[in-house]
Design an enzyme around this catalytic site. Structure first.
Site, mmCIF file in Angstrom:
data_model
loop_
_atom_site.group_PDB
_atom_site.id
_atom_site.type_symbol
_atom_site.label_atom_id
_atom_site.label_comp_id
_atom_site.label_asym_id
_atom_site.label_seq_id
_atom_site.Cartn_x
_atom_site.Cartn_y
_atom_site.Cartn_z
ATOM 1 N N GLU A 270 14.854 9.048 -10.164
ATOM 2 C CA GLU A 270 13.971 9.066 -9.002
ATOM 3 C C GLU A 270 13.458 10.486 -8.747
ATOM 4 O OE1 GLU A 270 16.556 7.460 -6.038
ATOM 5 O OE2 GLU A 270 16.950 5.668 -7.235
ATOM 6 N N GLU B 282 19.024 2.203 -8.722
ATOM 7 C CA GLU B 282 20.013 2.892 -9.560
ATOM 8 C C GLU B 282 20.587 1.999 -10.655
ATOM 9 O OE1 GLU B 282 19.315 5.256 -6.028
ATOM 10 O OE2 GLU B 282 19.844 3.112 -6.261
ATOM 11 N N HIS C 215 25.753 11.531 1.208
ATOM 12 C CA HIS C 215 25.255 12.604 0.350
ATOM 13 C C HIS C 215 26.344 13.616 -0.013
ATOM 14 C CE1 HIS C 215 21.530 10.980 1.895
ATOM 15 N NE2 HIS C 215 20.806 11.796 1.168
ATOM 16 N N GLN D 216 20.188 10.423 -7.698
ATOM 17 C CA GLN D 216 19.678 11.495 -6.846
ATOM 18 C C GLN D 216 20.769 12.145 -5.989
ATOM 19 O OE1 GLN D 216 16.476 10.787 -3.690
ATOM 20 N NE2 GLN D 216 15.285 11.443 -5.492
ATOM 21 N N PHE D 217 21.675 11.340 -5.466
ATOM 22 C CA PHE D 217 22.851 11.816 -4.744
ATOM 23 C C PHE D 217 24.034 10.926 -5.138
ATOM 24 C CE2 PHE D 217 19.499 13.446 -2.038
ATOM 25 C CZ PHE D 217 19.966 14.708 -1.667
#
Length: 324
Positions: A29, A60, A129, A82-83
């Site tokens: 992403e 994902e 996160h 991404q996290f």
């Protein structure tokens, strides 16, 4: 040679490996046009184009599922979650397919996928996160788990992960991304081999990821106060773990402190203590201590500094173990 941070080291490695091997591609992403949330993939889209630097949908499980097919067809995908908190969506593909394909096919297929996962606290991020859940992946048979701690080892470890024939979870500590810079001295780092950062005789101190830098600061503080000879080990790979280096060190020093960012229960530190009990119990001169997070949900950034293992807690554990 100029000093660089971890983001720059990872980015330079991706540029280098993609230039020399056109089977390597990047997918995730915002990794393409935007260069990644943390800029790790900056400049790759412009240099290698949309066929090798692929901006994916927000899915994902789909990212890893497609990457598994690519890898079985002969490509080497480097994908980004991404996290860390978003990576749980891929767990079915990881556990059900990527980790099992070598065994399922009796060696006919391997899955050389690298899954990059920014993880950890200390950057004032939002919920989902900042967790440190490396144990989820380390507990998955058939998957390797690598965690760099500095600009110096991040690039070589990423290169080794890309060259590995099996799936590698490559967890990048966000707090270390831009926290400090180093001059990069060429050195090879192998998956499954820990790094003895300091050699000593009095106590073994084991850590990984962002906690390594905090551990070294605590070591310096104790050394200034009382003088001692620590052996500091940076694990670098949680699975498969470098058991020989750990046990050889503990047999030499007779004392051990383990520092992990993850919460205490069922974490990697517990596994290391079990290994020491199995293989070096009679060499111990003191109980092995753990310095960890608390067993609660990671708080938001206003209180995350109270949740993270602090330099003071590490100092106290070292002194208590030395004085036992």
């Amino acid at each position: 040679m100029s000093k660089i941070n971890m983001v720059q080291a990872l980015n330079a490695t991706l540029h280098d490996v993609m230039a020399h091997d056109d089977t390597i591609l990047v997918m995730g992403e915002d990794v393409g046009v935007n260069g990644g949330v943390f800029r790790v993939t900056d400049g790759l889209y412009e240099k290698y184009g949309r066929e090798r630097v692929i901006d994916s949908p927000i899915a994902e499980a789909g990212i890893l599922g497609v990457a598994i097919g690519m890898a079985m067809a002969g490509l080497k995908p480097v994908i980004e979650m991404q996290f860390s908190g978003f990576s749980y969506e891929m767990m079915h593909q990881l556990e059900g397919n990527a980790s099992r394909m070598r065994t399922r096919s009796r060696g006919q297929f391997t899955v050389p996928v690298v899954v990059r996962i920014p993880y950890g606290a200390g950057v004032r991020a939002l919920e989902h996160h900042s967790e440190s859940k490396e144990v989820y992946y380390a507990h998955t048979a058939g998957v390797k788990v690598v965690i760099p701690s500095s600009p110096s080892n991040a690039g070589p470890l990423l290169k080794a992960a890309i060259e590995d024939p099996d799936p590698v979870i490559f967890m990048e500590p966000k707090r270390s991304y831009r926290a400090f810079k180093e001059e990069i001295v060429p050195k090879d780092y192998a998956i499954s081999k820990a790094d003895v950062v300091e050699s000593g005789d009095d106590i073994t101190i084991i850590s990984w990821g962002a906690m390594v830098r905090d551990t070294l600061k605590a070591v310096d503080a104790v050394r200034a106060e009382r003088g001692f000879s620590p052996e500091v080990i940076d694990l670098l790979t949680l699975s498969p773990m470098d058991v020989d280096t750990i046990i050889t060190s503990v047999k030499k020093t007779g004392r051990c402190v383990i520092v992990q960012e993850a919460q205490q229960s069922f974490g990697p530190a517990s596994e290391i203590i079990a290994l020491i009990n199995d293989l070096a119990l009679m060499y111990l001169q003191a109980p092995v201590k753990r310095v960890t997070m608390y067993d609660v949900i990671m708080p938001l950034f206003a209180r995350e500094s109270m949740y993270l293992p602090s330099k003071e807690k590490i100092i106290r554990a070292i002194n208590d173990t030395l004085d036992f």
